[in-house]
Scaffold this motif. Sequence first.
Motif, PDB file in Angstrom:
ATOM      1  N   ASN A 122       0.820  -1.214   0.000  1.00  0.00           N
ATOM      2  CA  ASN A 122       0.000   0.000   0.000  1.00  0.00           C
ATOM      3  C   ASN A 122       0.856   1.266   0.000  1.00  0.00           C
ATOM      4  OD1 ASN A 122       0.909   0.117   2.655  1.00  0.00           O
ATOM      5  ND2 ASN A 122      -1.030  -0.559   3.546  1.00  0.00           N
ATOM      6  N   ALA A 123       2.140   1.108  -0.339  1.00  0.00           N
ATOM      7  CA  ALA A 123       3.038   2.238  -0.584  1.00  0.00           C
ATOM      8  C   ALA A 123       3.310   3.098   0.644  1.00  0.00           C
ATOM      9  CB  ALA A 123       2.507   3.106  -1.733  1.00  0.00           C
ATOM     10  N   ILE A 124       3.132   2.523   1.838  1.00  0.00           N
ATOM     11  CA  ILE A 124       3.343   3.332   3.041  1.00  0.00           C
ATOM     12  C   ILE A 124       3.459   2.419   4.258  1.00  0.00           C
ATOM     13  CG2 ILE A 124       0.944   3.642   3.845  1.00  0.00           C
ATOM     14  CD1 ILE A 124       1.609   6.706   3.912  1.00  0.00           C
ATOM     15  N   TYR A 125       4.100   2.905   5.312  1.00  0.00           N
ATOM     16  CA  TYR A 125       4.055   2.211   6.600  1.00  0.00           C
ATOM     17  C   TYR A 125       2.715   2.531   7.253  1.00  0.00           C
ATOM     18  CZ  TYR A 125       8.972   0.745   6.945  1.00  0.00           C
ATOM     19  OH  TYR A 125      10.179   0.125   6.769  1.00  0.00           O
ATOM     20  N   GLY A 126       1.883   1.518   7.454  1.00  0.00           N
ATOM     21  CA  GLY A 126       0.536   1.752   7.944  1.00  0.00           C
ATOM     22  C   GLY A 126       0.425   1.901   9.448  1.00  0.00           C
ATOM     23  N   MET A 127       0.815   0.843  10.175  1.00  0.00           N
ATOM     24  CA  MET A 127       0.573   0.817  11.614  1.00  0.00           C
ATOM     25  C   MET A 127       1.353   1.886  12.374  1.00  0.00           C
ATOM     26  SD  MET A 127       1.248  -2.238  14.372  1.00  0.00           S
ATOM     27  CE  MET A 127      -0.246  -3.139  14.052  1.00  0.00           C
ATOM     28  N   THR A 128       2.558   2.189  11.943  1.00  0.00           N
ATOM     29  CA  THR A 128       3.436   3.058  12.729  1.00  0.00           C
ATOM     30  C   THR A 128       3.267   4.538  12.426  1.00  0.00           C
ATOM     31  OG1 THR A 128       5.194   2.580  11.140  1.00  0.00           O
ATOM     32  CG2 THR A 128       5.173   1.289  13.164  1.00  0.00           C
ATOM     33  N   GLY A 129       2.261   4.903  11.639  1.00  0.00           N
ATOM     34  CA  GLY A 129       1.945   6.314  11.508  1.00  0.00           C
ATOM     35  C   GLY A 129       2.050   6.907  10.129  1.00  0.00           C
ATOM     36  N   GLY A 130       2.374   6.098   9.124  1.00  0.00           N
ATOM     37  CA  GLY A 130       2.349   6.618   7.763  1.00  0.00           C
ATOM     38  C   GLY A 130       3.662   7.153   7.251  1.00  0.00           C
ATOM     39  N   GLN A 131       4.780   6.548   7.656  1.00  0.00           N
ATOM     40  CA  GLN A 131       6.070   6.974   7.141  1.00  0.00           C
ATOM     41  C   GLN A 131       6.297   6.453   5.719  1.00  0.00           C
ATOM     42  OE1 GLN A 131       5.498   5.231   9.941  1.00  0.00           O
ATOM     43  NE2 GLN A 131       6.864   5.810  11.613  1.00  0.00           N
ATOM     44  N   MET A 132       7.332   6.979   5.068  1.00  0.00           N
ATOM     45  CA  MET A 132       7.704   6.500   3.750  1.00  0.00           C
ATOM     46  C   MET A 132       8.167   5.054   3.833  1.00  0.00           C
ATOM     47  SD  MET A 132      10.772   7.787   1.227  1.00  0.00           S
ATOM     48  CE  MET A 132      11.974   6.767   2.107  1.00  0.00           C
ATOM     49  N   ALA A 133       7.743   4.259   2.857  1.00  0.00           N
ATOM     50  CA  ALA A 133       8.181   2.873   2.730  1.00  0.00           C
ATOM     51  C   ALA A 133       9.021   2.745   1.461  1.00  0.00           C
ATOM     52  CB  ALA A 133       6.965   1.947   2.653  1.00  0.00           C
ATOM     53  N   PRO A 134       9.699   1.607   1.259  1.00  0.00           N
ATOM     54  CA  PRO A 134      10.450   1.433   0.015  1.00  0.00           C
ATOM     55  C   PRO A 134       9.566   1.518  -1.230  1.00  0.00           C
ATOM     56  CG  PRO A 134      11.125  -0.198   1.633  1.00  0.00           C
ATOM     57  CD  PRO A 134       9.924   0.489   2.194  1.00  0.00           C
ATOM     58  N   THR A 135       8.279   1.248  -1.078  1.00  0.00           N
ATOM     59  CA  THR A 135       7.348   1.266  -2.206  1.00  0.00           C
ATOM     60  C   THR A 135       6.621   2.599  -2.373  1.00  0.00           C
ATOM     61  OG1 THR A 135       5.711   0.301  -0.712  1.00  0.00           O
ATOM     62  CG2 THR A 135       6.924  -1.216  -2.140  1.00  0.00           C
ATOM     63  N   THR A 136       6.883   3.566  -1.487  1.00  0.00           N
ATOM     64  CA  THR A 136       6.257   4.884  -1.593  1.00  0.00           C
ATOM     65  C   THR A 136       6.571   5.498  -2.956  1.00  0.00           C
ATOM     66  OG1 THR A 136       6.305   5.273   0.793  1.00  0.00           O
ATOM     67  CG2 THR A 136       6.226   7.219  -0.618  1.00  0.00           C
TER      68      THR A 136
END
Length: 251
Positions: A122-136
Amino acid sequence: MTVVFEKTKGLTDASMHYCPGCTHGIIHRMVAEALVELNILHKAIGIAPVGCAVFAYNYLNCDMIQSAHGRAPAVATGLKRARPECIVFSYQGDGDLAAIGTAETIHAAARGENITIIFVNNAIYGMTGGQMAPTTLTGQVTQTTPYGRDNAYSGYPMRMSEMLSTIDGAAYIERVSVDSVKNIRHAKQAIMKAFQTQIDGKGFSLIEVISACPTNWGLEPVKALDWLREHMLPVYPLGVFKDSTSREVMP
């Protein structure tokens, strides 16, 4: 009265906690239905790591193990080698699989481990608050990229399915989506094929599921699906990236 629909026995009776519009619940049901329809629920073992995906152990009605962040493919490897008669799968998010778990994922594929991975992107870190992920996505605003992802600073989005498809040990790699009824139906068939790949002893299989995260995207559920189609699918096109299921059974 004729029963036309009922909850699959692959799910528990627990009420799901996910945010409105989150598509984890849809993916859970597809996995659960596949396990039942393939008659492997009784010998399935799932691995839930860290993040929103961790709660899969509350909802999937099979044996479940929680692993450390990113280590699900390593745990799955140990389980499958110790209990080869079991069907072993991991259920992982993009922050887990494509960041801290990159090495475990790549090397499990390189070894041709006979496991199945359900990869929720889903292109984002979900549980931890919405940080950038490798897929962002490039330019995507997150808690840690308030001005949008800058490729010169943070690198480019990682296309895991494309990368894994270049590895000889990978047997079946497909990217699907859950943004429409048509795509959901196809996604379930892909998940069933991935499990069948393991049943047939063909080796490593991974299904990447393009998913929505309305809460951290800051969108209403319906608009989140529109955003997924408009922005994610051009970067993460759907399709089969590797299918070596016709090869001989691995020793």
